[in-house]
Design a protein around this motif. Structure first.
Motif, PDB file in Angstrom:
ATOM      1  N   MET B  78      30.798  37.520  27.254  1.00  0.00           N
ATOM      2  CA  MET B  78      31.843  37.210  28.230  1.00  0.00           C
ATOM      3  C   MET B  78      31.409  37.602  29.644  1.00  0.00           C
ATOM      4  N   ARG B  79      31.778  36.754  30.604  1.00  0.00           N
ATOM      5  CA  ARG B  79      31.372  37.005  31.982  1.00  0.00           C
ATOM      6  C   ARG B  79      32.432  37.773  32.766  1.00  0.00           C
ATOM      7  N   SER B  80      33.615  37.891  32.202  1.00  0.00           N
ATOM      8  CA  SER B  80      34.669  38.661  32.881  1.00  0.00           C
ATOM      9  C   SER B  80      35.654  39.164  31.838  1.00  0.00           C
ATOM     10  N   ILE B  81      36.458  40.145  32.232  1.00  0.00           N
ATOM     11  CA  ILE B  81      37.477  40.675  31.322  1.00  0.00           C
ATOM     12  C   ILE B  81      38.524  39.581  31.032  1.00  0.00           C
ATOM     13  N   GLU B  82      38.787  38.720  32.038  1.00  0.00           N
ATOM     14  CA  GLU B  82      39.727  37.606  31.815  1.00  0.00           C
ATOM     15  C   GLU B  82      39.217  36.704  30.696  1.00  0.00           C
ATOM     16  N   ALA B  84      37.258  37.483  28.309  1.00  0.00           N
ATOM     17  CA  ALA B  84      37.387  38.238  27.057  1.00  0.00           C
ATOM     18  C   ALA B  84      38.830  38.205  26.560  1.00  0.00           C
ATOM     19  N   ALA B  85      39.794  38.310  27.506  1.00  0.00           N
ATOM     20  CA  ALA B  85      41.213  38.283  27.125  1.00  0.00           C
ATOM     21  C   ALA B  85      41.582  36.909  26.562  1.00  0.00           C
ATOM     22  N   ASP B  86      41.076  35.847  27.182  1.00  0.00           N
ATOM     23  CA  ASP B  86      41.294  34.491  26.658  1.00  0.00           C
ATOM     24  C   ASP B  86      40.779  34.386  25.230  1.00  0.00           C
ATOM     25  N   TYR B  87      39.580  34.892  25.049  1.00  0.00           N
ATOM     26  CA  TYR B  87      38.911  34.844  23.742  1.00  0.00           C
ATOM     27  C   TYR B  87      39.719  35.589  22.682  1.00  0.00           C
ATOM     28  N   VAL B  88      40.162  36.814  23.006  1.00  0.00           N
ATOM     29  CA  VAL B  88      40.970  37.598  22.067  1.00  0.00           C
ATOM     30  C   VAL B  88      42.293  36.893  21.777  1.00  0.00           C
ATOM     31  N   GLY B  89      42.915  36.349  22.827  1.00  0.00           N
ATOM     32  CA  GLY B  89      44.185  35.634  22.665  1.00  0.00           C
ATOM     33  C   GLY B  89      44.043  34.430  21.741  1.00  0.00           C
ATOM     34  N   ILE B 123      41.936  46.235  33.105  1.00  0.00           N
ATOM     35  CA  ILE B 123      42.658  46.175  31.824  1.00  0.00           C
ATOM     36  C   ILE B 123      43.590  44.976  31.839  1.00  0.00           C
ATOM     37  N   ILE B 124      43.759  44.338  30.682  1.00  0.00           N
ATOM     38  CA  ILE B 124      44.574  43.129  30.559  1.00  0.00           C
ATOM     39  C   ILE B 124      45.397  43.215  29.272  1.00  0.00           C
ATOM     40  N   LEU B 125      46.683  42.835  29.379  1.00  0.00           N
ATOM     41  CA  LEU B 125      47.565  42.784  28.205  1.00  0.00           C
ATOM     42  C   LEU B 125      47.602  41.343  27.686  1.00  0.00           C
ATOM     43  N   VAL B 126      47.275  41.156  26.411  1.00  0.00           N
ATOM     44  CA  VAL B 126      47.281  39.830  25.791  1.00  0.00           C
ATOM     45  C   VAL B 126      48.530  39.699  24.924  1.00  0.00           C
ATOM     46  N   TYR B 127      49.410  38.764  25.283  1.00  0.00           N
ATOM     47  CA  TYR B 127      50.647  38.543  24.536  1.00  0.00           C
ATOM     48  C   TYR B 127      50.360  37.821  23.219  1.00  0.00           C
ATOM     49  N   PRO B 128      51.352  37.834  22.292  1.00  0.00           N
ATOM     50  CA  PRO B 128      51.163  37.121  21.018  1.00  0.00           C
ATOM     51  C   PRO B 128      50.830  35.638  21.229  1.00  0.00           C
ATOM     52  N   ASN B 131      48.519  34.222  26.125  1.00  0.00           N
ATOM     53  CA  ASN B 131      48.448  34.359  27.593  1.00  0.00           C
ATOM     54  C   ASN B 131      48.398  35.841  27.963  1.00  0.00           C
ATOM     55  N   HIS B 132      48.084  36.137  29.214  1.00  0.00           N
ATOM     56  CA  HIS B 132      47.886  37.554  29.519  1.00  0.00           C
ATOM     57  C   HIS B 132      48.192  37.920  30.967  1.00  0.00           C
ATOM     58  N   ILE B 133      48.374  39.214  31.185  1.00  0.00           N
ATOM     59  CA  ILE B 133      48.646  39.753  32.527  1.00  0.00           C
ATOM     60  C   ILE B 133      47.748  40.965  32.766  1.00  0.00           C
ATOM     61  N   THR B 134      47.516  41.241  34.054  1.00  0.00           N
ATOM     62  CA  THR B 134      46.749  42.438  34.380  1.00  0.00           C
ATOM     63  C   THR B 134      47.618  43.391  35.196  1.00  0.00           C
ATOM     64  N   THR B 135      47.031  44.459  35.721  1.00  0.00           N
ATOM     65  CA  THR B 135      47.789  45.458  36.463  1.00  0.00           C
ATOM     66  C   THR B 135      47.912  45.060  37.935  1.00  0.00           C
ATOM     67  N   SER B 136      48.665  45.864  38.685  1.00  0.00           N
ATOM     68  CA  SER B 136      48.729  45.708  40.139  1.00  0.00           C
ATOM     69  C   SER B 136      48.678  47.095  40.756  1.00  0.00           C
ATOM     70  N   LYS B 137      48.611  47.144  42.081  1.00  0.00           N
ATOM     71  CA  LYS B 137      48.605  48.456  42.751  1.00  0.00           C
ATOM     72  C   LYS B 137      49.869  49.236  42.433  1.00  0.00           C
ATOM     73  N   ASP B 138      51.006  48.531  42.363  1.00  0.00           N
ATOM     74  CA  ASP B 138      52.269  49.212  42.093  1.00  0.00           C
ATOM     75  C   ASP B 138      52.425  49.568  40.627  1.00  0.00           C
ATOM     76  N   THR B 139      51.767  48.831  39.758  1.00  0.00           N
ATOM     77  CA  THR B 139      51.890  49.063  38.319  1.00  0.00           C
ATOM     78  C   THR B 139      50.489  49.158  37.732  1.00  0.00           C
ATOM     79  N   PRO B 140      49.873  50.346  37.842  1.00  0.00           N
ATOM     80  CA  PRO B 140      48.479  50.459  37.410  1.00  0.00           C
ATOM     81  C   PRO B 140      48.343  50.731  35.917  1.00  0.00           C
TER      82      PRO B 140
END
Lengths: 252, 252
Positions: B78-82, B84-89, B123-128, B131-140
């Motif tokens: 994988m070339r990026s964590i994104e 990898a997240a797609d792949y896991v999803g 870090i990335i959260l992969v939903y069932p 699809n997925h989301i990552t963190t932000s400055k306000d929500t690390p």
């Protein structure tokens, strides 16, 4: 969404509720969820409501009507808080059944608390099905609505011997944690303190969105929590310590 | 039930997971929910899992198999964590669909974190649904599983500039709050600390149920929280003050 919490300790009871209701984030309104019944010097009741607003309003309206008409079964005739909880549960169930259609529910939950002369004060949680639970020594509080965010602080602080001011502050911090994590719980926040054997229910303290005190609670708790955190033992040392103990014991 | 939390700050990442799985309270078992991939000095990944155990195990097994067979699409390509997240999803979704029957779901969620050389750690959260989301400055941080009880402390403490030890302690306190409120979240607790640009993933610290450190964290946080509470401004004074301000302003 809603968050209500009630606390029953030896000295008396605390009731705390938010005032937002919503049917989607673009349909938000403000309704009090705290209702007082009875007269000072005699039986006194407080009811907190969560769930479908039509159901809770219909239930509260029926309770008021029964009192006004002096019906054979009305809140002020009840001989115990349990009887009152049964009564509220029955009304709520009838209201829900009247309107239920396939696949849609109009569920509501209630906390009823109060004191009847010659009885101990008590709080009871009435489920949508009409059955109910009360508190215990280990769990001197009840919650309805969005209860998870605000539960840890209650679990850690509350004991039956705690004074009412501390319990009130605990309810407010629990409310603050919930508001911070769930946008649909919000001010005005109502807080009512009942001193046991007083049979007096004052008007609840009402903290508006711009309340200096609410802002102070938030700021002050934030600062103290961060300070408490700074004082925790260092992680790396402790982790290594645990590991070295395990290794000494031959575990992997 | 499960509780996993991952934190990404400037200095690196924290991963923390419990190890209980259950299908009913009488069918409880211990499984690690933290998996490491890659080699030190190169791409490094951590995956945390929540949800249906068959789905998470099948997903992890497929990821391992693809690496072993050096498949054209495998985690270490994988070339990026994104990516990898797609792949896991994708793997997770295929596994779920394979077994879904009417009315039963085998949903699973994942947190994948790591660092690929010349990229920032993430870090990335992969939903069932994949699809997925990552963190932000306000929500690390990101959470999967029983997330509500442990959220308030994360919201109050975490900022992107915080050091890794404090973040690790914050994850443990968040875990402690969750364990206290939900019986089906429990030890062993695994905690992994990744320092940015190190490309080294040590074995996670593993805190067993009888861990002295875990007990110390619990006891020490309990005591400090109670002390912080004792220092809060008195309620009655403040409530009266707010009210007097309102009355002076002519409001009811």
């Amino acid at each position: 969404m809603t968050y209500c919490v009630a606390i029953a300790v030896d000295e008396g009871m605390i009731f705390c509720s938010d005032s937002l209701t919503n049917a989607g984030v673009d349909q938000v309104a403000t309704y009090s969820k705290m209702f007082r019944f009875g007269n000072d010097g005699d039986k006194r009741f407080v009811i907190l409501t969560a769930g479908n607003l039509a159901t809770t309003q219909a239930t509260i309206a029926k309770i008021k009507k029964d009192i006004k008409l002096n019906s054979p079964e009305n809140l002020l005739n009840m001989r115990s808080i349990e009887d009152a909880a049964d009564y509220v549960g029955d009304i709520s169930r009838v209201q829900q059944e009247k309107h239920t259609v396939e696949g849609r529910s109009f569920e509501a939950s209630f906390i009823i608390g109060g004191q009847i002369p010659d009885n101990k004060h008590e709080i009871i949680l009435v489920y949508p099905e009409g059955n109910h639970i009360t508190t215990s020594k280990d769990t001197p509080y009840l919650q309805i609505g969005e209860s998870k965010y605000g539960k840890p602080i209650l679990d850690r602080i509350l004991t039956p011997g705690l004074d009412l001011d501390t319990c009130g502050m605990c309810a407010l911090v629990s409310m603050d944690s919930t508001m911070r994590s769930n946008l649909s719980v919000g001010p005005p926040i109502e807080l009512l303190i009942y001193e046991t054997d007083s049979y007096i229910l004052e008007k609840p303290h009402r903290f508006e969105a711009d309340s200096d005190f609410l802002r102070d609670v938030k700021r002050s708790w934030d600062a103290r929590l961060k300070e408490a955190f700074r004082q925790m033992p260092p992680l790396t040392w402790a982790a290594n310590w645990d590991r070295s103990v395990r290794e000494r014991n031959g575990a992997s």
